[in-house]
Scaffold this motif. Structure first.
Motif, PDB file in Angstrom:
ATOM      1  N   THR A 150       0.833  -1.207   0.000  1.00 45.39           N
ATOM      2  CA  THR A 150       0.000   0.000   0.000  1.00 45.39           C
ATOM      3  C   THR A 150       0.864   1.252   0.000  1.00 45.39           C
ATOM      4  OG1 THR A 150      -1.770  -1.155   1.184  1.00 45.39           O
ATOM      5  CG2 THR A 150      -1.792   1.248   1.255  1.00 45.39           C
ATOM      6  N   LEU A 151       1.879   1.280   0.869  1.00 43.22           N
ATOM      7  CA  LEU A 151       2.781   2.427   0.924  1.00 43.22           C
ATOM      8  C   LEU A 151       3.538   2.586  -0.386  1.00 43.22           C
ATOM      9  CD1 LEU A 151       4.095   4.688   2.578  1.00 43.22           C
ATOM     10  CD2 LEU A 151       5.764   3.009   3.401  1.00 43.22           C
ATOM     11  N   TRP A 152       3.911   1.475  -1.003  1.00 42.14           N
ATOM     12  CA  TRP A 152       4.627   1.499  -2.278  1.00 42.14           C
ATOM     13  C   TRP A 152       3.796   2.197  -3.350  1.00 42.14           C
ATOM     14  CZ3 TRP A 152       3.722  -1.297  -6.965  1.00 42.14           C
ATOM     15  CH2 TRP A 152       4.795  -1.318  -7.850  1.00 42.14           C
ATOM     16  N   VAL A 153       2.523   1.864  -3.439  1.00 40.06           N
ATOM     17  CA  VAL A 153       1.638   2.497  -4.427  1.00 40.06           C
ATOM     18  C   VAL A 153       1.496   3.987  -4.129  1.00 40.06           C
ATOM     19  CG1 VAL A 153      -0.720   2.570  -5.322  1.00 40.06           C
ATOM     20  CG2 VAL A 153       0.381   0.366  -4.901  1.00 40.06           C
ATOM     21  N   TRP A 154       1.348   4.357  -2.856  1.00 37.95           N
ATOM     22  CA  TRP A 154       1.220   5.768  -2.499  1.00 37.95           C
ATOM     23  C   TRP A 154       2.430   6.576  -2.981  1.00 37.95           C
ATOM     24  CZ3 TRP A 154      -0.584   5.577   3.355  1.00 37.95           C
ATOM     25  CH2 TRP A 154      -1.895   5.072   3.404  1.00 37.95           C
ATOM     26  N   VAL A 155       3.617   6.070  -2.706  1.00 35.94           N
ATOM     27  CA  VAL A 155       4.833   6.802  -3.087  1.00 35.94           C
ATOM     28  C   VAL A 155       4.927   6.936  -4.606  1.00 35.94           C
ATOM     29  CG1 VAL A 155       7.361   6.748  -3.073  1.00 35.94           C
ATOM     30  CG2 VAL A 155       6.081   6.144  -1.004  1.00 35.94           C
ATOM     31  N   MET A 156       4.645   5.856  -5.333  1.00 42.63           N
ATOM     32  CA  MET A 156       4.713   5.906  -6.792  1.00 42.63           C
ATOM     33  C   MET A 156       3.731   6.923  -7.356  1.00 42.63           C
ATOM     34  SD  MET A 156       6.820   3.490  -8.270  1.00 42.63           S
ATOM     35  CE  MET A 156       6.070   2.536  -9.595  1.00 42.63           C
ATOM     36  N   GLY A 157       2.539   6.963  -6.818  1.00 39.07           N
ATOM     37  CA  GLY A 157       1.541   7.906  -7.301  1.00 39.07           C
ATOM     38  C   GLY A 157       1.990   9.348  -7.133  1.00 39.07           C
ATOM     39  N   VAL A 158       2.553   9.673  -5.984  1.00 34.60           N
ATOM     40  CA  VAL A 158       3.013  11.040  -5.708  1.00 34.60           C
ATOM     41  C   VAL A 158       4.174  11.421  -6.633  1.00 34.60           C
ATOM     42  CG1 VAL A 158       4.106  12.515  -3.977  1.00 34.60           C
ATOM     43  CG2 VAL A 158       2.194  11.042  -3.322  1.00 34.60           C
ATOM     44  N   VAL A 159       5.095  10.488  -6.870  1.00 29.41           N
ATOM     45  CA  VAL A 159       6.267  10.778  -7.700  1.00 29.41           C
ATOM     46  C   VAL A 159       5.858  11.104  -9.136  1.00 29.41           C
ATOM     47  CG1 VAL A 159       8.308   9.743  -8.768  1.00 29.41           C
ATOM     48  CG2 VAL A 159       7.910   9.469  -6.314  1.00 29.41           C
ATOM     49  N   PHE A 160       4.958  10.315  -9.698  1.00 27.50           N
ATOM     50  CA  PHE A 160       4.579  10.568 -11.090  1.00 27.50           C
ATOM     51  C   PHE A 160       3.708  11.811 -11.224  1.00 27.50           C
ATOM     52  CE2 PHE A 160       5.588   5.960 -11.674  1.00 27.50           C
ATOM     53  CZ  PHE A 160       6.629   6.165 -12.570  1.00 27.50           C
ATOM     54  N   LEU A 161       2.900  12.132 -10.238  1.00 24.67           N
ATOM     55  CA  LEU A 161       2.152  13.387 -10.260  1.00 24.67           C
ATOM     56  C   LEU A 161       3.119  14.567 -10.237  1.00 24.67           C
ATOM     57  CD1 LEU A 161      -0.381  15.139 -10.068  1.00 24.67           C
ATOM     58  CD2 LEU A 161      -0.377  14.735  -7.590  1.00 24.67           C
ATOM     59  N   TRP A 162       4.141  14.488  -9.397  1.00 22.06           N
ATOM     60  CA  TRP A 162       5.151  15.553  -9.320  1.00 22.06           C
ATOM     61  C   TRP A 162       5.854  15.736 -10.657  1.00 22.06           C
ATOM     62  CZ3 TRP A 162      10.458  14.536  -9.896  1.00 22.06           C
ATOM     63  CH2 TRP A 162      11.296  15.638  -9.681  1.00 22.06           C
ATOM     64  N   ARG A 163       6.204  14.637 -11.317  1.00 21.17           N
ATOM     65  CA  ARG A 163       6.890  14.728 -12.610  1.00 21.17           C
ATOM     66  C   ARG A 163       5.999  15.382 -13.661  1.00 21.17           C
ATOM     67  NH1 ARG A 163      12.091  14.757 -14.661  1.00 21.17           N
ATOM     68  NH2 ARG A 163      12.111  13.927 -16.797  1.00 21.17           N
ATOM     69  N   PHE A 164       4.732  15.005 -13.672  1.00 20.31           N
ATOM     70  CA  PHE A 164       3.809  15.595 -14.647  1.00 20.31           C
ATOM     71  C   PHE A 164       3.672  17.095 -14.418  1.00 20.31           C
ATOM     72  CE2 PHE A 164      -0.432  16.900 -16.007  1.00 20.31           C
ATOM     73  CZ  PHE A 164      -0.467  16.419 -17.307  1.00 20.31           C
ATOM     74  N   LEU A 165       3.542  17.504 -13.173  1.00 18.14           N
ATOM     75  CA  LEU A 165       3.393  18.927 -12.860  1.00 18.14           C
ATOM     76  C   LEU A 165       4.648  19.711 -13.215  1.00 18.14           C
ATOM     77  CD1 LEU A 165       1.572  18.680  -9.398  1.00 18.14           C
ATOM     78  CD2 LEU A 165       0.572  19.321 -11.606  1.00 18.14           C
ATOM     79  N   GLY A 166       5.820  19.030 -13.224  1.00 18.17           N
ATOM     80  CA  GLY A 166       7.054  19.713 -13.597  1.00 18.17           C
ATOM     81  C   GLY A 166       7.069  20.179 -15.041  1.00 18.17           C
ATOM     82  N   GLY A 167       6.369  19.490 -15.937  1.00 19.30           N
ATOM     83  CA  GLY A 167       6.151  19.960 -17.301  1.00 19.30           C
ATOM     84  C   GLY A 167       7.227  19.667 -18.329  1.00 19.30           C
TER      85      GLY A 167
END
Length: 501
Positions: A457-474
């Motif tokens: 569960t924690l693994w999925v949470w971390v992955m989700g946050v990382v890819f959202l951050w990358r997308f927002l970086g543009g």
């Protein structure tokens, strides 16, 4: 006509610098549903993919249920062996799937004559690696001995795995050929083909697992052969469809049958990291499943049920994330990164809504999903223990569902642009971490099944946050995977208008 500025865009592939296009477009006052990259456009592409993925999800789910009726060991073995088999295909499958990104960007750029050629490079890759896939057959006993499962389960795993290996080439070829439709957004064709083949698979499951219409009861072997036959039928259907006359004339699906080394290399360059990412994610997940199996038969069976049920949430979101990747590719091919971003957020809105609903159902009415597993239980041994643990594990699934949607949509969006190297680096770190921490939890810390599920569960949470951050970086906004100019034009002689077939 759009104005071309001479500012080069960043691209990790040498020689693929393309001009960044600044486009002035008045915002259409059409509302969230009707505007470009709005709800209607996204759902038009996504809904057939969701139905397609649901058809295969339901097929897999029913397949597990039928095997559970045959025996609990058969269901556990099919889940473990199927996961290992899929992990052996992940690298070439990821490259075959990435063919759709090339198709989508060529389609968005109006360069239709390159589409058939791109599809066939994916097919040549699939055929080239197919003999290597079959090398897994003699290695299977050693792989499954490492799992330390019971002898009965291991024997069933070997039977199922060895049969599935003969369907690997068909899965790869079918995936590459289907990109001709998915990359152009013609996902209704994918839906019809995949759903029809899934129905065929279920019919063959029923006949061959239990022995009807004069066939012997083959159990888990029957389920394996049903999958293999269905995969080959699917590949043949797509081959027939793309070679229709209108496609030969407009997209060069016959002329493009030749091998094109520069394009082949580009597809390997960008699709390779995508495939390796899939390998790493599935490998980490496979290690997790194998380690859960060491905790005991009840834990293994309940985890198999929970993961099988969770695919009801996972696969429709996979369809939505594929739609995001396709639309990002098409709109970047048009040099409209604003519409690519909007399409991604629209897909994310749909994904969150679906995941929220399914998570509530997992918590409030788990019996809706579990009842079918126990309907054909002939022995009743350990039934209550497996049932109680399955209910508890579904709560973990509900806890990571929303971040799972975040992970899938935003990782697919940046891959649709060409940001595959970042995705690979993240997966390398996270898959390694999942494997090591899971091993420590089982072998050293003895945290038990709940501790292991807290880790995933924690693994999925971390992955989700990382890819959202990358997308927002543009950074994905300036990336492309296709050539800056058509191969037959000298550098500097850019087409000022899209090619029309």
């Amino acid at each position: 006509m759009d104005t071309l500025e001479n500012e080069p865009q960043e691209n990790p592939y040498e020689g693929s610098l393309v001009p960044h296009t600044t486009v002035e477009h008045p915002e259409e006052e059409q509302g969230w549903w009707r505007r470009p990259a709005g709800g209607r456009e996204v759902l038009t592409v996504a809904l057939p993919l969701v139905i397609s993925s649901l058809s295969w999800t339901i097929m897999t789910f029913v397949d597990r249920v039928l095997l559970k009726w045959d025996s609990g060991d058969a269901m556990t073995a099919a889940f473990a062996a199927g996961t290992v088999w899929f992990s052996t295909l992940c690298l070439p499958l990821g490259i075959a799937m990435y063919t759709s990104t090339f198709v989508s960007q060529y389609f968005g750029a109006g360069r239709h004559e390159r589409i058939g050629l791109a599809v066939w490079q994916g097919v040549w890759m699939a055929l080239a690696v197919s003999p290597v896939i079959l090398l897994a057959l003699p290695l299977a006993p050693a792989m499954f001995r490492l799992a330390d499962h019971t002898p009965e389960v291991m024997q069933l795993e070997l039977v199922y795995f060895n049969i599935l290996c003969w369907g690997g080439p068909a899965m790869l070829v079918g995936q590459a050929l289907s990109s001709f439709y998915s990359g152009r957004g013609k996902t209704n064709v994918v839906m019809i083909v995949d759903t029809s083949v899934a129905v065929l698979n279920l019919v063959l499951d029923w006949i061959w697992i239990f022995g009807y219409l004069g066939f012997p009861a083959m159990g888990i072997a029957g389920a394996g052969w049903a999958t293999v036959v269905s995969l080959w039928v699917k590949a043949v259907i797509y081959l027939f469809l793309i070679l229709q006359r209108q496609h030969r004339e407009q997209f060069g699906t016959l002329l493009g049958l030749r091998f094109d080394w520069p394009l082949f290399v580009r597809q390997i360059y960008y699709g390779g990291p995508s495939g390796l990412q899939l390998v790493l994610d599935v490998l980490g997940f496979t290690v997790f499943i194998v380690l859960i199996g060491r905790l005991g038969s009840v834990q293994a069976e309940a985890s198999s049920m929970a993961f099988s049920i969770s695919t009801l949430a996972f696969m429709p979101i996979w369809g939505m994330s594929m739609a995001a990747s396709i639309l990002v590719g098409q709109h970047l091919g048009e040099n409209r990164d604003d519409l690519a971003a909007r399409a991604t957020w629209t897909a994310y809105t749909f994904a969150l809504g679906y995941m929220a609903c399914i998570s509530v159902l997992y918590i409030t009415v788990p019996e809706v999903f579990l009842a079918s597993f126990f309907a054909g239980d002939r022995t009743g041994e350990a039934r209550e223990a497996v049932h109680a643990l399955s209910v508890a594990l579904l709560r973990f699934v509900a806890a990571y569902n929303l971040l799972d949607a975040t992970l899938m949509v935003f990782s697919s969006a940046i891959k649709g642009a060409g940001d595959t190297n970042f995705v690979l680096r993240v997966s390398l770190v996270m898959a390694t971490s999942l494997s090591i921490v899971s091993w420590m939890a089982v072998e050293w810390l003895e945290l038990g099944v709940y501790g292991c599920w807290a880790i995933i569960t924690l693994w999925v949470w971390v992955m989700g946050v990382v890819f959202l951050w990358r997308f927002l970086g543009g950074r994905w906004r300036t990336m492309r995977v296709i050539e800056a100019t058509p191969p037959d034009l000298p550098p500097g002689e850019l087409e000022t208008e899209p090619a029309v077939s």
